[in-house]
Design a protein around this motif. Structure first.
Motif, PDB file in Angstrom:
ATOM      1  N   LYS A  13      29.929  10.698   1.180  1.00  0.00           N
ATOM      2  CA  LYS A  13      29.263   9.686   0.350  1.00  0.00           C
ATOM      3  C   LYS A  13      29.891   8.307   0.579  1.00  0.00           C
ATOM      4  CE  LYS A  13      27.955  12.948  -3.269  1.00  0.00           C
ATOM      5  NZ  LYS A  13      28.152  13.378  -4.668  1.00  0.00           N
ATOM      6  N   ILE A  14      29.084   7.283   0.398  1.00  0.00           N
ATOM      7  CA  ILE A  14      29.560   5.901   0.560  1.00  0.00           C
ATOM      8  C   ILE A  14      30.748   5.661  -0.375  1.00  0.00           C
ATOM      9  CG2 ILE A  14      28.986   3.460   0.225  1.00  0.00           C
ATOM     10  CD1 ILE A  14      26.113   4.165   1.051  1.00  0.00           C
ATOM     11  N   GLY A  15      31.857   5.194   0.213  1.00  0.00           N
ATOM     12  CA  GLY A  15      33.037   4.870  -0.588  1.00  0.00           C
ATOM     13  C   GLY A  15      33.908   6.055  -0.949  1.00  0.00           C
ATOM     14  N   GLU A  16      33.471   7.285  -0.582  1.00  0.00           N
ATOM     15  CA  GLU A  16      34.179   8.500  -1.007  1.00  0.00           C
ATOM     16  C   GLU A  16      35.600   8.578  -0.455  1.00  0.00           C
ATOM     17  OE1 GLU A  16      32.885  13.139  -1.523  1.00  0.00           O
ATOM     18  OE2 GLU A  16      32.438  12.196   0.391  1.00  0.00           O
ATOM     19  N   LYS A  17      35.818   8.074   0.750  1.00  0.00           N
ATOM     20  CA  LYS A  17      37.125   8.200   1.396  1.00  0.00           C
ATOM     21  C   LYS A  17      37.871   6.868   1.475  1.00  0.00           C
ATOM     22  CE  LYS A  17      35.848  12.255   4.124  1.00  0.00           C
ATOM     23  NZ  LYS A  17      36.609  13.233   3.360  1.00  0.00           N
ATOM     24  N   MET A  18      37.436   5.893   0.712  1.00  0.00           N
ATOM     25  CA  MET A  18      38.074   4.579   0.766  1.00  0.00           C
ATOM     26  C   MET A  18      39.545   4.623   0.365  1.00  0.00           C
ATOM     27  SD  MET A  18      35.990   2.476   2.036  1.00  0.00           S
ATOM     28  CE  MET A  18      36.649   0.860   1.659  1.00  0.00           C
ATOM     29  N   ASP A  19      39.898   5.557  -0.515  1.00  0.00           N
ATOM     30  CA  ASP A  19      41.287   5.671  -0.952  1.00  0.00           C
ATOM     31  C   ASP A  19      42.116   6.544  -0.025  1.00  0.00           C
ATOM     32  OD1 ASP A  19      40.799   4.044  -3.152  1.00  0.00           O
ATOM     33  OD2 ASP A  19      40.193   5.739  -4.414  1.00  0.00           O
ATOM     34  N   ASP A  20      41.480   7.103   1.002  1.00  0.00           N
ATOM     35  CA  ASP A  20      42.186   7.975   1.949  1.00  0.00           C
ATOM     36  C   ASP A  20      41.769   7.598   3.370  1.00  0.00           C
ATOM     37  OD1 ASP A  20      43.559   9.936   3.247  1.00  0.00           O
ATOM     38  OD2 ASP A  20      42.536  11.630   2.290  1.00  0.00           O
ATOM     39  N   PRO A  21      42.273   6.461   3.865  1.00  0.00           N
ATOM     40  CA  PRO A  21      41.834   5.991   5.189  1.00  0.00           C
ATOM     41  C   PRO A  21      42.135   6.969   6.310  1.00  0.00           C
ATOM     42  CG  PRO A  21      43.713   4.712   4.379  1.00  0.00           C
ATOM     43  CD  PRO A  21      43.217   5.531   3.234  1.00  0.00           C
ATOM     44  N   VAL A  22      43.229   7.759   6.174  1.00  0.00           N
ATOM     45  CA  VAL A  22      43.562   8.726   7.238  1.00  0.00           C
ATOM     46  C   VAL A  22      42.447   9.758   7.374  1.00  0.00           C
ATOM     47  CG1 VAL A  22      45.181  10.503   7.980  1.00  0.00           C
ATOM     48  CG2 VAL A  22      46.039   8.380   7.002  1.00  0.00           C
ATOM     49  N   ALA A  23      41.926  10.245   6.236  1.00  0.00           N
ATOM     50  CA  ALA A  23      40.816  11.204   6.275  1.00  0.00           C
ATOM     51  C   ALA A  23      39.594  10.581   6.940  1.00  0.00           C
ATOM     52  CB  ALA A  23      40.476  11.667   4.859  1.00  0.00           C
ATOM     53  N   MET A  24      39.384   9.291   6.695  1.00  0.00           N
ATOM     54  CA  MET A  24      38.256   8.584   7.299  1.00  0.00           C
ATOM     55  C   MET A  24      38.468   8.455   8.809  1.00  0.00           C
ATOM     56  SD  MET A  24      36.432   5.337   5.553  1.00  0.00           S
ATOM     57  CE  MET A  24      37.820   4.220   5.723  1.00  0.00           C
ATOM     58  N   TYR A  25      39.701   8.165   9.226  1.00  0.00           N
ATOM     59  CA  TYR A  25      39.998   8.013  10.653  1.00  0.00           C
ATOM     60  C   TYR A  25      39.825   9.335  11.418  1.00  0.00           C
ATOM     61  CZ  TYR A  25      42.250   3.590   9.259  1.00  0.00           C
ATOM     62  OH  TYR A  25      42.509   2.345   8.757  1.00  0.00           O
ATOM     63  N   LEU A  26      40.021  10.465  10.735  1.00  0.00           N
ATOM     64  CA  LEU A  26      39.896  11.771  11.387  1.00  0.00           C
ATOM     65  C   LEU A  26      38.476  12.021  11.899  1.00  0.00           C
ATOM     66  CD1 LEU A  26      42.067  14.021   9.048  1.00  0.00           C
ATOM     67  CD2 LEU A  26      42.580  13.402  11.413  1.00  0.00           C
ATOM     68  N   CYS A  27      37.515  11.284  11.345  1.00  0.00           N
ATOM     69  CA  CYS A  27      36.127  11.429  11.801  1.00  0.00           C
ATOM     70  C   CYS A  27      35.972  11.015  13.259  1.00  0.00           C
ATOM     71  CB  CYS A  27      35.189  10.604  10.931  1.00  0.00           C
ATOM     72  SG  CYS A  27      35.110  11.162   9.232  1.00  0.00           S
ATOM     73  N   ASP A  28      36.924  10.236  13.803  1.00  0.00           N
ATOM     74  CA  ASP A  28      36.831   9.729  15.180  1.00  0.00           C
ATOM     75  C   ASP A  28      37.459  10.665  16.210  1.00  0.00           C
ATOM     76  OD1 ASP A  28      35.617   7.409  14.249  1.00  0.00           O
ATOM     77  OD2 ASP A  28      37.524   6.360  13.992  1.00  0.00           O
ATOM     78  N   ILE A  29      37.827  11.869  15.793  1.00  0.00           N
ATOM     79  CA  ILE A  29      38.629  12.732  16.677  1.00  0.00           C
ATOM     80  C   ILE A  29      37.910  13.076  17.982  1.00  0.00           C
ATOM     81  CG2 ILE A  29      37.880  14.889  15.549  1.00  0.00           C
ATOM     82  CD1 ILE A  29      41.026  15.625  16.007  1.00  0.00           C
TER      83      ILE A  29
END
Length: 246
Positions: A183-199
């Motif tokens: 969801k939009i904004g769901e991972k804003m407080d956890d940037p590492v989790a967001m970066y994992l999407c680029d694996i």
């Protein structure tokens, strides 16, 4: 049509590659697809993996040969990418100081130091500021060799590995992301989790090979799946061909 227009050599652009240096290996009947299964052992949602398997089965039925491949250095792609990319962000955005480039807070402050401080604070969003800070850190004295130089060396290993893999297969296929959309904004407080999407996209970015993401179905709750093809340097034609077939 857009690709054919943009991919021409421009002698006034130092990053543009002359036609004589492109010389792709014009193999016909590109039929071998490599799947790096060792990269999917953890962190990939079950539905994403199932969709990926179904996509491979479709290619197999269409006459493609599926080959298991090993990309041992690719597991470091994400770490390398998030050292090199912020370093480039930090360097490229350093000129946006509120004096010559970018937003300027000169009407809100009384001295030059505050122009720099306020302009960069207000002129960039939270994520851009985070990447500038990370990049400045890895390029700073005492950390340059420990982080940036080491990442550049590993990047060359990843690039070499992928180029060598294309001697045996025509494509490398992975999911585009290890999970469906959050969801939009769901991972804003956890940037590492967001970066994992680029694996899975990071290896192509680091090695400079072309890649193509294709929609490949929907999840049980209607969210889109996607698969990603990588091809050898300058073989975008293969990607367009296999994308249309899929």
């Amino acid at each position: 049509i857009i690709f054919n227009l943009l991919s021409r050599y421009d002698e006034e652009d130092s990053t543009s590659v002359p036609d004589k240096l492109r010389n792709p290996d014009l193999r016909k009947n590109a039929q071998k697809i490599g799947g790096p299964w060792h990269l999917f052992k953890k962190g990939v949602e079950a539905e994403v993996l199932e969709n990926f398997k179904e996509s491979l089965e479709k290619f197999e039925k269409a006459g493609y040969e599926i080959v298991d491949i090993e990309l041992p250095h690719a597991q470091y792609s994400l770490a390398v990418y998030y050292i090199i990319m912020p370093a480039e962000v930090s360097t490229n955005l350093s000129r946006f100081d509120g004096i010559r480039y970018g937003y300027s807070a000169n009407k809100e402050v009384d001295n030059l130091k505050d122009v720099y401080m306020k302009s960069r604070g207000k002129g960039f969003g939270k994520e851009a500021r985070r990447r500038i800070l990370l990049g400045t850190y890895v390029l700073s004295h005492g950390y340059y060799d420990a982080y940036y130089n080491k990442a550049v060396k590993v990047r060359e290993k990843i690039k070499e590995e992928i180029i060598n893999t294309f001697k045996n297969v025509d494509f490398i296929l992975t999911p585009t992301a290890p999970m469906t959309a959050f969801k939009i904004g769901e991972k804003m407080d956890d940037p590492v989790a967001m970066y994992l999407c680029d694996i899975f996209s990071a290896p192509a970015n680091l090695s400079g090979v072309p890649s193509l993401a294709l929609p490949s179905g929907v999840s049980s709750i209607g969210l889109p799946f996607s698969i990603q093809f990588m091809a050898p340097h300058f073989r975008e034609d293969l990607l367009f061909e296999v994308g249309k077939k899929f």
